[in-house]
Design a protein around this motif. Sequence first.
Motif, PDB file in Angstrom:
ATOM      1  N   GLY A 395       2.312   8.655  -0.910  1.00 26.46           N
ATOM      2  CA  GLY A 395       2.255   7.937  -2.323  1.00 26.46           C
ATOM      3  C   GLY A 395       1.009   7.427  -2.861  1.00 26.46           C
ATOM      4  N   ASN A 396       1.088   7.605  -4.063  1.00 26.66           N
ATOM      5  CA  ASN A 396      -0.174   6.972  -4.843  1.00 26.66           C
ATOM      6  C   ASN A 396       0.024   6.071  -6.160  1.00 26.66           C
ATOM      7  OD1 ASN A 396      -2.768   6.730  -5.811  1.00 26.66           O
ATOM      8  ND2 ASN A 396      -3.404   8.724  -6.275  1.00 26.66           N
ATOM      9  N   PRO A 397       0.787   5.250  -5.757  1.00 31.31           N
ATOM     10  CA  PRO A 397       1.305   4.113  -6.847  1.00 31.31           C
ATOM     11  C   PRO A 397       0.337   3.622  -7.844  1.00 31.31           C
ATOM     12  CG  PRO A 397       1.645   2.965  -4.675  1.00 31.31           C
ATOM     13  CD  PRO A 397       1.177   4.704  -4.365  1.00 31.31           C
ATOM     14  N   ARG A 406      -2.159  -3.372 -12.865  1.00 27.74           N
ATOM     15  CA  ARG A 406      -1.580  -4.628 -12.286  1.00 27.74           C
ATOM     16  C   ARG A 406      -1.150  -3.976 -10.851  1.00 27.74           C
ATOM     17  NH1 ARG A 406       4.143  -7.906 -13.910  1.00 27.74           N
ATOM     18  NH2 ARG A 406       4.024  -9.365 -12.165  1.00 27.74           N
ATOM     19  N   MET A 407      -0.743  -2.910 -10.614  1.00 28.53           N
ATOM     20  CA  MET A 407      -0.217  -2.389  -9.208  1.00 28.53           C
ATOM     21  C   MET A 407      -1.656  -2.453  -8.519  1.00 28.53           C
ATOM     22  SD  MET A 407       1.752  -1.131  -7.171  1.00 28.53           S
ATOM     23  CE  MET A 407       3.265  -0.777  -8.197  1.00 28.53           C
ATOM     24  N   ASP A 408      -2.904  -1.867  -9.034  1.00 26.28           N
ATOM     25  CA  ASP A 408      -4.130  -1.886  -8.349  1.00 26.28           C
ATOM     26  C   ASP A 408      -4.487  -3.344  -7.927  1.00 26.28           C
ATOM     27  OD1 ASP A 408      -6.260  -0.574  -7.416  1.00 26.28           O
ATOM     28  OD2 ASP A 408      -7.314  -1.372  -9.005  1.00 26.28           O
ATOM     29  N   GLU A 426      -7.233   6.131  -4.710  1.00 28.58           N
ATOM     30  CA  GLU A 426      -6.964   4.975  -5.506  1.00 28.58           C
ATOM     31  C   GLU A 426      -6.033   3.947  -4.687  1.00 28.58           C
ATOM     32  OE1 GLU A 426      -6.164   7.845  -6.709  1.00 28.58           O
ATOM     33  OE2 GLU A 426      -8.309   8.512  -7.062  1.00 28.58           O
ATOM     34  N   THR A 427      -5.094   4.372  -4.268  1.00 31.77           N
ATOM     35  CA  THR A 427      -4.095   3.603  -3.526  1.00 31.77           C
ATOM     36  C   THR A 427      -4.489   3.378  -2.015  1.00 31.77           C
ATOM     37  OG1 THR A 427      -2.115   4.358  -4.840  1.00 31.77           O
ATOM     38  CG2 THR A 427      -1.755   3.508  -2.439  1.00 31.77           C
ATOM     39  N   THR A 428      -5.040   4.209  -1.393  1.00 32.69           N
ATOM     40  CA  THR A 428      -5.133   4.137   0.132  1.00 32.69           C
ATOM     41  C   THR A 428      -6.382   3.320   0.492  1.00 32.69           C
ATOM     42  OG1 THR A 428      -6.372   6.219   0.388  1.00 32.69           O
ATOM     43  CG2 THR A 428      -3.945   6.293   0.787  1.00 32.69           C
ATOM     44  N   GLY A 663      -7.547   9.005 -13.219  1.00 34.78           N
ATOM     45  CA  GLY A 663      -8.084   7.863 -13.010  1.00 34.78           C
ATOM     46  C   GLY A 663      -8.652   7.572 -11.624  1.00 34.78           C
ATOM     47  N   GLN A 664      -9.377   8.928 -11.097  1.00 33.50           N
ATOM     48  CA  GLN A 664      -9.837   8.934  -9.807  1.00 33.50           C
ATOM     49  C   GLN A 664     -10.810   8.081  -9.665  1.00 33.50           C
ATOM     50  OE1 GLN A 664      -8.258  11.658 -11.210  1.00 33.50           O
ATOM     51  NE2 GLN A 664      -6.731  12.001  -9.762  1.00 33.50           N
TER      52      GLN A 664
END
Length: 719
Positions: A395-397, A406-408, A426-428, A663-664
């Motif tokens: 997953g890449n929320p 905000r998630m970041d 971006e997530t991991t 958004g990478q």
Amino acid sequence: MGSRVHFRTCSLCEAMCGLKIELSEGRVTSVRGDEDDPLSRGHICPKAPALAELHTDPDRIRVPLLKREDGTHEEISWERALTIAATRLHDIQQAHGRDALAAYIGNPNVHNLGALMFGPNFLRTLRTKNRFSATSVDQLPHMLTSQQMFGHQLLLPVPDIDRTQLMIMVGANPLASNGSLMTAPGIRRRLREIKERGGRVVVIDPRVTETARVASEHLFVRPGTDSFVLLRMLARMFERGAKVGRLAEVTEGLAQVESLVKELASADLCTRTGIDEDTIVRLADELYDVEGGALYGRMGTATVRFGALNQWLINLINLTSGNLDREGGVMFSTPALDGLAEAGGLGVGRGAFDRFRSRVRKLPEFGGELPVAVLAEEIETGGEGQIRALVTVAGNPVLSTPNAERMDRALSRLDFMVSVDIYLNETTRHADLILPPVSPLERPHYDVALHLLAVRNTAKFSEPLFPAPANAKHDWQILSELTMRLLRLRGSRRRYLRAKMLHTLGPTGLLDLGLRAGPYGPRAGVFGSGLTLKKLKQRPHGIDFGPLEPRFPERLPTGRIQAAPDRFLEDLERLKREPEREGLLLIGRRHVRSNNSWMHNVPSLMKGKARSALLMHPNDAALRGLTGARRVIVKSRVGEVETEVVLSVDMMPGVVSLPHGFGQSKKGTQQSVAVARDSANANVLTDEADVDLLSGNAVLNGVPVEVLAVTGSSTPEAR
Ligand SMILES: Nc1nc2c(c(=O)[nH]1)N[C@H]1C(S)=C(S)[C@@H](COP(=O)(O)OP(=O)(O)OC[C@H]3O[C@@H](n4cnc5c(=O)[nH]c(N)nc54)[C@H](O)[C@@H]3O)O[C@H]1N2
Ligand SMILES: Nc1nc2c(c(=O)[nH]1)N[C@H]1C(S)=C(S)[C@@H](COP(=O)(O)OP(=O)(O)OC[C@H]3O[C@@H](n4cnc5c(=O)[nH]c(N)nc54)[C@H](O)[C@@H]3O)O[C@H]1N2
Ligand code: SF4
Ligand SMILES: [Mo]
């Protein structure tokens, strides 16, 4: 080694295309469509060859990574990685309670036999209420509606596209997406065939999409207002007299729906949709009169403020026009492994709704999951039950869920995070530990979930193309080993032994059991001496069990159709009060060379001109003095991005479109190709506070925005 040919099913999107892969000296030399695949009949899209590029991508992670204090990563052994993961997760739950641990399950799990077989038990083992997935930025409204109306969350109606005479598509662009909740590879041909047999294809969409271009008719609709179109259509069915036919005996609550809908639908409400009432009534009449027509709604009807009501209205329109569970209408599949079955199924159950609510915003649970729109606030808000640790699986929320910034930030505040993933993205990059599974070509494949949604009953098994490298693990092995370790730490001996038994069977063992228990299995007596995995393996192109057939009422778990679930009737009150939204509304966009956020590192897919610009109608640009602008700022309640703009009369005036999945260029990732072609993240603009209040699904389409000129002093999107 020499050369050889391998047949498999593509696991990248829902279309399940059959592939013919040629290899020479252990390398893939060509990926083509398999003409003998009974479902896809030779079709593929440009993404299929990307499977080989993903396999060889030097950026793909192959060894567990542990994050050091300074943010750099260290390669560690599986033994150490799994021990750290299980111990930390266990300790955090011991110290702070079960719900201090959360899980987010991403979209690629749907295309992964092992993850589907072992995911449910892994999640149960976590014993947390804080379970999230991509479902609530996607098809949650469809699943909730099916659970409430038909008694099972996976009993989703599928358009009988190969026999329909009228296909009305609302908020779907299958020419780009290749179909969703409708596995229909080669959609262009299938739509053309509708027209060739004298039928019609109608598209309702705020943009003249790729699909709209091949349709018989396209109608612009103001984003988020489809409910009023659908209400008027349904009212029309009642005016003509509901044609429920043989389903009347099993349908409850229709009279109640009739009176409410007639009261509510009005010409006045139609005007805000952009489609005039006469046109809506004409469409309804067409669907009512045609011999087999299908109304189909997807992302554009689900990820909006009335996502669940929309699916309910769509089902009711199909029902009352005589098109539910009828040839040429919408039907229900009979998959070889029956995901709905109690035994040998997917182990997810019928689905339940609102057994508990999220701690902070009190949004309802569905099927044991909470809406991902609340994940960030559940991490940020202190108190009992605050989320302190997170597991993500494919997953890449940070790119895929609303209010991405905000998630970041929220993910950076976790005490511990572990990601089962193939990229450092971006997530991991927030994860303390990344556990990388094998590449898709190293896995056996069977589409446990998607055969449920296919427009034809077929079955196909693919062997791994390459052996998994020594010392590599499959997704299922990672999940299963974590499960066993957690159970051991907890001292649950009985559950540990059960997990160990499942582990010994593995995904293919479970698949075999599922096929044997299924509708073509040895006991059913409809397919020779009965389908087993061994027999399926002997047919590398797959087996064709024929077109969909009427399945009601036997297929209904309760034997009933509930036309008037209480919560949906109540939600009509919310619709009544819904104000008209002024100003510019943002919608999304998919391109056939993209796949959500994670395939931007494949060079062949990123070639060519950029596809990530904001599309805007020239009149809207003129109104804002943006006619000559190349770049603009897009602002919403929660964020702003700078992006390239392209003026296009394909857009409905008052609507702008930006694709998601970009958004990478975040610091600390490892995706060299993606970063080089990066662009604005649409989910910096989507608002986590705005959800479909009935289902909790995120609103990703119809987001109020402003578009402004870039001034000299403005800074690009925060990186
Ligand atoms: N190439 C590619 N294929 C994919 C994916 C991908 O990212 N790229 N993603 C896969 C996934 S996970 C999914 S869920 C599916 C999604 O499959 P689809 O639902 O077919 O995907 P979209 O292209 O998002 O289509 C949604 C359409 O709704 C329109 N729309 C937006 N707002 C509204 C509205 O308020 N009303 C109406 N009537 N229309 C509206 C948009 O303009 C768009 O054309 O695609 C899958 N396939
Ligand atoms: N604005 C806007 N936002 C959207 C949408 C939209 O239309 N508009 N669409 C929504 C939809 S429909 C969906 S489904 C979501 C998707 O949301 P997510 O599922 O959160 O995101 P993906 O982009 O699919 O990211 C998949 C992740 O899985 C990893 N991965 C890929 N293959 C594998 C594998 O085999 N194993 C493992 N372990 N990891 C793997 C990738 O590296 C990546 O990190 O996005 C949603 N977000
Ligand atoms: S349409 Fe989907 S399944 Fe078919 S080749 Fe493309 S990505 Fe693969
Ligand atoms: Mo999706």
